[in-house]
Scaffold this motif. Structure first.
Motif, mmCIF file in Angstrom:
data_model
loop_
_atom_site.group_PDB
_atom_site.id
_atom_site.type_symbol
_atom_site.label_atom_id
_atom_site.label_comp_id
_atom_site.label_asym_id
_atom_site.label_seq_id
_atom_site.Cartn_x
_atom_site.Cartn_y
_atom_site.Cartn_z
ATOM 1 N N ARG A 122 40.361 28.605 46.688
ATOM 2 C CA ARG A 122 40.392 29.161 48.039
ATOM 3 C C ARG A 122 39.107 29.928 48.354
ATOM 4 N N ASP A 123 38.799 30.041 49.640
ATOM 5 C CA ASP A 123 37.705 30.878 50.111
ATOM 6 C C ASP A 123 38.230 32.297 50.294
ATOM 7 N N VAL A 124 37.490 33.287 49.798
ATOM 8 C CA VAL A 124 37.982 34.663 49.757
ATOM 9 C C VAL A 124 37.026 35.592 50.502
ATOM 10 N N LEU A 125 37.601 36.408 51.373
ATOM 11 C CA LEU A 125 36.849 37.457 52.068
ATOM 12 C C LEU A 125 37.313 38.808 51.534
ATOM 13 N N LEU A 126 36.429 39.512 50.858
ATOM 14 C CA LEU A 126 36.705 40.856 50.380
ATOM 15 C C LEU A 126 36.468 41.852 51.513
ATOM 16 N N VAL A 127 37.336 42.853 51.637
ATOM 17 C CA VAL A 127 37.148 43.857 52.694
ATOM 18 C C VAL A 127 37.193 45.256 52.098
ATOM 19 N N ASP A 128 36.337 46.128 52.635
ATOM 20 C CA ASP A 128 36.261 47.507 52.156
ATOM 21 C C ASP A 128 35.825 48.402 53.312
ATOM 22 N N ASP A 129 35.939 49.715 53.107
ATOM 23 C CA ASP A 129 35.507 50.635 54.151
ATOM 24 C C ASP A 129 34.008 50.901 54.083
ATOM 25 N N ILE A 130 33.497 51.229 52.886
ATOM 26 C CA ILE A 130 32.094 51.599 52.735
ATOM 27 C C ILE A 130 31.491 50.835 51.564
ATOM 28 N N VAL A 131 30.257 50.378 51.719
ATOM 29 C CA VAL A 131 29.506 49.842 50.583
ATOM 30 C C VAL A 131 28.322 50.765 50.334
ATOM 31 N N THR A 132 28.173 51.181 49.069
ATOM 32 C CA THR A 132 27.060 52.054 48.680
ATOM 33 C C THR A 132 26.172 51.297 47.703
ATOM 34 N N THR A 133 26.449 51.405 46.411
ATOM 35 C CA THR A 133 25.649 50.672 45.422
ATOM 36 C C THR A 133 26.020 49.202 45.354
ATOM 37 N N GLY A 134 27.195 48.838 45.870
ATOM 38 C CA GLY A 134 27.654 47.455 45.806
ATOM 39 C C GLY A 134 28.464 47.139 44.565
ATOM 40 N N SER A 135 28.714 48.127 43.714
ATOM 41 C CA SER A 135 29.408 47.867 42.449
ATOM 42 C C SER A 135 30.847 47.405 42.654
ATOM 43 N N THR A 136 31.536 47.991 43.626
ATOM 44 C CA THR A 136 32.927 47.599 43.856
ATOM 45 C C THR A 136 33.020 46.148 44.291
ATOM 46 N N LEU A 137 32.214 45.759 45.269
ATOM 47 C CA LEU A 137 32.276 44.380 45.762
ATOM 48 C C LEU A 137 31.789 43.382 44.720
ATOM 49 N N ALA A 138 30.760 43.737 43.948
ATOM 50 C CA ALA A 138 30.271 42.829 42.906
ATOM 51 C C ALA A 138 31.336 42.603 41.837
ATOM 52 N N THR A 139 32.031 43.662 41.446
ATOM 53 C CA THR A 139 33.095 43.529 40.450
ATOM 54 C C THR A 139 34.241 42.695 40.986
ATOM 55 N N ALA A 140 34.639 42.974 42.223
ATOM 56 C CA ALA A 140 35.728 42.208 42.826
ATOM 57 C C ALA A 140 35.358 40.734 42.960
ATOM 58 N N ALA A 141 34.126 40.463 43.361
ATOM 59 C CA ALA A 141 33.685 39.072 43.498
ATOM 60 C C ALA A 141 33.745 38.344 42.159
ATOM 61 N N ALA A 142 33.312 39.006 41.087
ATOM 62 C CA ALA A 142 33.366 38.392 39.760
ATOM 63 C C ALA A 142 34.796 38.085 39.356
ATOM 64 N N LEU A 143 35.716 38.979 39.667
ATOM 65 C CA LEU A 143 37.114 38.775 39.295
ATOM 66 C C LEU A 143 37.736 37.612 40.049
ATOM 67 N N VAL A 144 37.524 37.531 41.358
ATOM 68 C CA VAL A 144 38.145 36.434 42.101
ATOM 69 C C VAL A 144 37.482 35.097 41.765
ATOM 70 N N ARG A 145 36.186 35.118 41.460
ATOM 71 C CA ARG A 145 35.542 33.882 41.010
ATOM 72 C C ARG A 145 36.114 33.430 39.671
ATOM 73 N N SER A 146 36.410 34.388 38.790
ATOM 74 C CA SER A 146 36.971 34.036 37.488
ATOM 75 C C SER A 146 38.343 33.381 37.625
ATOM 76 N N ALA A 147 39.021 33.647 38.736
ATOM 77 C CA ALA A 147 40.324 33.042 39.001
ATOM 78 C C ALA A 147 40.198 31.706 39.722
ATOM 79 N N GLY A 148 38.972 31.267 39.964
ATOM 80 C CA GLY A 148 38.763 29.961 40.578
ATOM 81 C C GLY A 148 38.505 29.975 42.065
ATOM 82 N N ALA A 149 38.238 31.156 42.653
ATOM 83 C CA ALA A 149 37.915 31.198 44.074
ATOM 84 C C ALA A 149 36.658 30.388 44.351
ATOM 85 N N ARG A 150 36.597 29.789 45.506
ATOM 86 C CA ARG A 150 35.479 28.910 45.853
ATOM 87 C C ARG A 150 34.355 29.743 46.453
ATOM 88 N N ALA A 151 34.341 29.922 47.761
ATOM 89 C CA ALA A 151 33.349 30.802 48.394
ATOM 90 C C ALA A 151 33.870 32.230 48.393
#
Length: 222
Positions: free
Chosen positions: A177-206
């Motif tokens: 599936r294609d996944v859109l991560l949503v958050d309130d604030i991005v600072t260093t980007g660590s939260t979104l980068a970690t989340a992206a790695a996790l959903v990709r590891s589960a087979g997410a496409r984009a």
């Protein structure tokens, strides 16, 4: 919990007025929301490995900062809708029209969620994507994390990798599936980068992301 209740009591006593222009009896008027919105692609500098393409609705400053803090930490439920409106605009800009994506909110750790009366990104994310046709899925969980405000970019990324996990039943939903991560604030980007790695590891496409606001400063902890 005390901070949230204190903020809510103060807001009950003080008259409600627009954060931007001061119009009475409205939390944040549509004109001020429009003025605050500055949709743009955003990437921290430096960006952590795996940081997804991200659209930010605004800069984390001024009215936007006050609105996010109010909805997140002060119990201002009247600001959830306006903040969700900005996130909705970012989400619309982040994905192609008419496509149906899985929307995954960034999780709060349990202690923070209890203090706020629930996970603020679930409240905001559900409002932001209502009627969009996207499927809202709480696919991630967060355990205890360190004091993020005292960590640099590398430390914050390591902290997120230790504390964030896929929910047990989420992998089957994410695969292919294609996944859109949503958050309130991005600072260093660590939260979104970690989340992206996790959903990709589960087979997410984009994997892409939409956030209410972006800043380069260390301003908050999840």
């Amino acid at each position: 919990m005390a901070r949230g209740w204190t903020g809510a009591l103060v807001d009950l006593v003080l008259p409600v007025q627009c954060l931007g222009c001061g119009i009475p009896e409205i939390a944040w008027c549509s004109a001020c929301q429009d003025a605050a919105c500055q949709l743009r692609l955003h990437s921290p500098d430096p960006a952590p490995v795996g940081f997804p393409p991200t659209v930010a609705a605004a800069e984390y400053a001024g009215d936007v900062r006050l609105a996010i803090l109010g909805a997140k930490d002060r119990g201002r439920r009247d600001l959830v809708g306006p903040v969700a409106t900005l996130l909705g605009w970012a989400a619309q800009a982040a994905v192609p029209p008419a496509e149906r994506w899985l929307v995954v909110p960034m999780p709060s750790n349990p202690a923070a969620a209890r203090a706020r009366g629930g996970d603020h990104m679930v409240r905001i994310g559900l409002r932001a994507t209502a009627g969009s046709g996207h499927l809202f899925v709480e696919a991630l969980s967060a355990g205890h994390s360190g004091e993020a405000t005292r960590l640099g970019a590398a430390g914050r990324l390591a902290d997120r990798r230790r504390s964030m996990r896929l929910r047990r039943d989420a992998a089957a939903l994410l695969a292919g599936r294609d996944v859109l991560l949503v958050d309130d604030i991005v600072t260093t980007g660590s939260t979104l980068a970690t989340a992206a790695a996790l959903v990709r590891s589960a087979g997410a496409r984009a994997v892409r992301a939409a956030v209410v606001a972006a800043t380069e400063k260390e301003v908050t902890r999840r």
